[in-house]
Scaffold this motif. Structure first.
Motif, PDB file in Angstrom:
ATOM      1  N   ASN A   1       0.799  -1.214   0.000  1.00 14.67           N
ATOM      2  CA  ASN A   1       0.000   0.000   0.000  1.00 14.67           C
ATOM      3  C   ASN A   1       0.834   1.268   0.000  1.00 14.67           C
ATOM      4  O   ASN A   1       0.301   2.348   0.132  1.00 14.67           O
ATOM      5  CB  ASN A   1      -0.943  -0.005   1.203  1.00 14.67           C
ATOM      6  CG  ASN A   1      -0.185  -0.066   2.509  1.00 14.67           C
ATOM      7  OD1 ASN A   1       1.034  -0.096   2.531  1.00 14.67           O
ATOM      8  ND2 ASN A   1      -0.911  -0.091   3.609  1.00 14.67           N
TER       9      ASN A   1
ATOM     10  N   LEU B   1       3.119   2.109   2.277  1.00 14.03           N
ATOM     11  CA  LEU B   1       3.591   2.468   3.608  1.00 14.03           C
ATOM     12  C   LEU B   1       4.949   1.829   3.846  1.00 14.03           C
ATOM     13  O   LEU B   1       5.140   0.647   3.581  1.00 14.03           O
ATOM     14  CB  LEU B   1       2.603   1.993   4.676  1.00 14.03           C
ATOM     15  CG  LEU B   1       3.000   2.276   6.121  1.00 14.03           C
ATOM     16  CD1 LEU B   1       3.036   3.784   6.379  1.00 14.03           C
ATOM     17  CD2 LEU B   1       2.034   1.601   7.070  1.00 14.03           C
TER      18      LEU B   1
ATOM     19  N   GLN C   1       7.731   6.853   9.489  1.00 13.75           N
ATOM     20  CA  GLN C   1       6.889   6.214   8.481  1.00 13.75           C
ATOM     21  C   GLN C   1       6.668   7.161   7.311  1.00 13.75           C
ATOM     22  O   GLN C   1       6.539   8.376   7.513  1.00 13.75           O
ATOM     23  CB  GLN C   1       5.518   5.872   9.080  1.00 13.75           C
ATOM     24  CG  GLN C   1       5.563   4.929  10.257  1.00 13.75           C
ATOM     25  CD  GLN C   1       5.703   3.494   9.825  1.00 13.75           C
ATOM     26  OE1 GLN C   1       5.099   3.072   8.868  1.00 13.75           O
ATOM     27  NE2 GLN C   1       6.507   2.741  10.539  1.00 13.75           N
TER      28      GLN C   1
ATOM     29  N   THR D   1       4.451   7.271   3.377  1.00 12.50           N
ATOM     30  CA  THR D   1       3.604   6.639   2.378  1.00 12.50           C
ATOM     31  C   THR D   1       4.011   7.235   1.050  1.00 12.50           C
ATOM     32  O   THR D   1       4.028   8.460   0.889  1.00 12.50           O
ATOM     33  CB  THR D   1       2.112   6.912   2.648  1.00 12.50           C
ATOM     34  OG1 THR D   1       1.787   6.391   3.941  1.00 12.50           O
ATOM     35  CG2 THR D   1       1.238   6.243   1.606  1.00 12.50           C
TER      36      THR D   1
ATOM     37  N   SER E   1       9.138  12.378   2.627  1.00 10.53           N
ATOM     38  CA  SER E   1       8.332  11.522   1.751  1.00 10.53           C
ATOM     39  C   SER E   1       8.939  11.432   0.353  1.00 10.53           C
ATOM     40  O   SER E   1       8.566  10.565  -0.434  1.00 10.53           O
ATOM     41  CB  SER E   1       6.896  12.030   1.666  1.00 10.53           C
ATOM     42  OG  SER E   1       6.838  13.270   0.987  1.00 10.53           O
TER      43      SER E   1
END
Length: 72
Positions: free
Chosen positions: A8, A10, A22, A24, A53
């Motif tokens: 997904n 992540l 974390q 995404t 990110s």
């Protein structure tokens, strides 16, 4: 280092100092690379400290991948 948690997008990133965060993200991956990027796989990445990110996957390239991509 990046640990892929699932398909997904992540992922967990461990910084050089050991802190983890974390992200995404979505990346286009060649079909020939999918076997190397399964959930739980750990790979090296580079990320922008100002926007974590934004990551670049540091994956080894094989001759067949280069030939298919660049036609050499």
């Amino acid at each position: 280092m990046l640990c892929i948690n699932g398909l997904n997008g992540l992922a967990s990133i461990t910084k050089a100092d050991g802190d983890t965060f974390q992200v995404t993200t979505t990346k286009e991956i060649r079909d020939s690379m999918l076997a190397r990027l399964q959930p739980g796989t750990v790979i090296k990445v580079t990320y922008a400290p100002s926007d974590p990110s934004k990551i670049v996957l540091l994956l080894p390239a094989e001759a067949a991948d280069l030939k298919q991509t660049f036609g050499c």
